[in-house]
Design a protein around this motif. Sequence first.
Motif, PDB file in Angstrom:
ATOM      1  N   ALA A  25      66.692  48.029  37.697  1.00  0.00           N
ATOM      2  CA  ALA A  25      67.520  49.124  38.192  1.00  0.00           C
ATOM      3  C   ALA A  25      68.933  48.653  38.473  1.00  0.00           C
ATOM      4  CB  ALA A  25      66.895  49.711  39.450  1.00  0.00           C
ATOM      5  N   ALA A  26      69.092  47.399  38.946  1.00  0.00           N
ATOM      6  CA  ALA A  26      70.426  46.856  39.205  1.00  0.00           C
ATOM      7  C   ALA A  26      71.196  46.697  37.898  1.00  0.00           C
ATOM      8  CB  ALA A  26      70.310  45.527  39.947  1.00  0.00           C
ATOM      9  N   ASP A  27      70.516  46.253  36.826  1.00  0.00           N
ATOM     10  CA  ASP A  27      71.186  46.118  35.533  1.00  0.00           C
ATOM     11  C   ASP A  27      71.650  47.480  35.021  1.00  0.00           C
ATOM     12  OD1 ASP A  27      70.817  43.408  35.585  1.00  0.00           O
ATOM     13  OD2 ASP A  27      68.988  43.437  34.356  1.00  0.00           O
ATOM     14  N   ARG A  28      70.784  48.476  35.114  1.00  0.00           N
ATOM     15  CA  ARG A  28      71.163  49.808  34.639  1.00  0.00           C
ATOM     16  C   ARG A  28      72.292  50.381  35.502  1.00  0.00           C
ATOM     17  NH1 ARG A  28      65.500  50.087  33.967  1.00  0.00           N
ATOM     18  NH2 ARG A  28      65.270  51.040  36.030  1.00  0.00           N
ATOM     19  N   SER A  29      72.243  50.080  36.802  1.00  0.00           N
ATOM     20  CA  SER A  29      73.307  50.569  37.687  1.00  0.00           C
ATOM     21  C   SER A  29      74.630  49.911  37.346  1.00  0.00           C
ATOM     22  CB  SER A  29      72.929  50.280  39.147  1.00  0.00           C
ATOM     23  OG  SER A  29      71.720  50.924  39.489  1.00  0.00           O
ATOM     24  N   GLY A  30      74.620  48.616  37.029  1.00  0.00           N
ATOM     25  CA  GLY A  30      75.842  47.929  36.639  1.00  0.00           C
ATOM     26  C   GLY A  30      76.430  48.497  35.365  1.00  0.00           C
ATOM     27  N   ALA A  31      75.535  48.849  34.431  1.00  0.00           N
ATOM     28  CA  ALA A  31      76.012  49.450  33.196  1.00  0.00           C
ATOM     29  C   ALA A  31      76.652  50.800  33.475  1.00  0.00           C
ATOM     30  CB  ALA A  31      74.852  49.597  32.215  1.00  0.00           C
ATOM     31  N   ALA A  32      76.063  51.545  34.411  1.00  0.00           N
ATOM     32  CA  ALA A  32      76.624  52.852  34.735  1.00  0.00           C
ATOM     33  C   ALA A  32      77.986  52.739  35.404  1.00  0.00           C
ATOM     34  CB  ALA A  32      75.662  53.623  35.626  1.00  0.00           C
ATOM     35  N   LEU A  33      78.232  51.614  36.106  1.00  0.00           N
ATOM     36  CA  LEU A  33      79.497  51.432  36.816  1.00  0.00           C
ATOM     37  C   LEU A  33      80.569  50.738  35.992  1.00  0.00           C
ATOM     38  CD1 LEU A  33      78.231  50.344  40.336  1.00  0.00           C
ATOM     39  CD2 LEU A  33      79.127  52.577  39.642  1.00  0.00           C
TER      40      LEU A  33
END
Length: 511
Positions: A60-68
């Motif tokens: 989830a942190a990786d996907r969140s970083g991609a979103a940001l």
Amino acid sequence: MQQRMPRRRGRPRSPWTLQRRLVLTVVGLLALVSMTIGVVSVVILRASLLDRLDVQLASAADRSGAALGGVGDNDGDRPGDLPGSPYFGTPTADSILSGPAQPPGLLALVYDGSTITTGYTDDRSGAIEALTAQQVQLLADHVNQSAPVTVNLGGELGDYRVQAETSRSGTLYLVGLPLTGVAATAAQLAVIIGLVSLAGLVVVAVIAAWVVRLALRPLQRMTATATRVAQLPLDRGEVSLSDRVPAGDTDPRTEVGRVGAALNRMLDHVDRALEARQASERKVRQFVADASHELRTPLASIRGYSELTRRSGQQLPPDAMHALGRIESESVRMTGLVEDLLLLARLDEGRELDMQPVDLTRLLVDAVSDAHAAGRDYVWNLDLPEEPVEAIGDEARLRQVVANLLANARVHTAAGTTVLVALAEHDERAVITVTDGGPGIPEELTATLFERFARGDSSRFRAANAAGAPSTGSTGLGLAIVAAVVAAHHGEVTVDSRPGHTTFRVSLPLA
């Protein structure tokens, strides 16, 4: 000044049986093992679920970083870097929570250097909800920690597993996943283990009680044998000590078997000792019976010749006449002693008595009349019920019992003493009591009062003599005859004595 009240002592606890201790020990050990296994299982499961949650949190942190705006070292544009992307522009917590493939219940905090945005996804509705200021502060305290940590946000959110990261564009963000599923799974496992353990404990308790009861049966049989032996009158009479522990319970290879074998050896020793005692008693009784029988004839001759000489009319010196009188009186006393010994020997042999209905009312009237004639210096009272009382017994022997008790009261008390003879019915038995107001019987003599040749010279007899009573000799067999005759009638004789009051109580079965 206050007085302290004494503490009330509680009832003593009843000791636990061996069976109960063994069963409780087995069940307690099993409960301890079950609890240990349950705790270890729950801890291991929780750790495993937490590791899995940390993996989901990293994704989830990786996907969140991609979103940001991307994380990592790979080149290329990220969805959040492209114009027209819904996430293009200032990074916010909504950019993370609205991202693709985000797990339910995700929590996010984004700090772009000047502004903090937070939020979380509601598990039930899927809507994005805001956090309280206190919850934001709790998350802000962990924004610099890159390793997963557990934070308790309180309220409906509870515990969250959070991890902080920095996006490619330098934005700090923090994501978290709820620990509700981990706690629920661990609690469910704990409940299942508890229920299964409880059911197992009940089953084991039942089986253990059955097994222990089965294992303790030899001890129960030994206890039954020892109880039967303990109920035997080993202190008197001929005793047949035939009880033994069964052979199956005397196996020397087992602990219980060794106890059974030792108990049998002890019973064998006791049996041989009893046989030796009985043989010795038989010899003594036979000697007493033979001697008493043989002494009757010479005593009768001595008494007859002394009386014949005294009544012959010849003039004898005074000292010779006194000597003849003493010979005659002592021969009479010796004859009574021989008759008493012969009676006791016959009772010891268990000779049958002439058992017939006996009117105890009339018997007591006659006995008190005789006692009044023999001791006119005493006050004789008689208390009888309105209806006659009959008992089953040998009338001659029962008359001797009452006569001995009245003679005992007369000999061992001073002249003028009041003696009360009473008769009553109680619990289907006839009760005869002889009460006198003499000096009483010392407590140390009470235990041996009904034994043969037991004398009360140290108490009542000396007191009576000091008061002027006649110094009549006592053979010490009167009360022994009372006890033997009453026992032969399946009755009981007891004594209750204190200074100024002595009561002999004879209980006999009613007709």
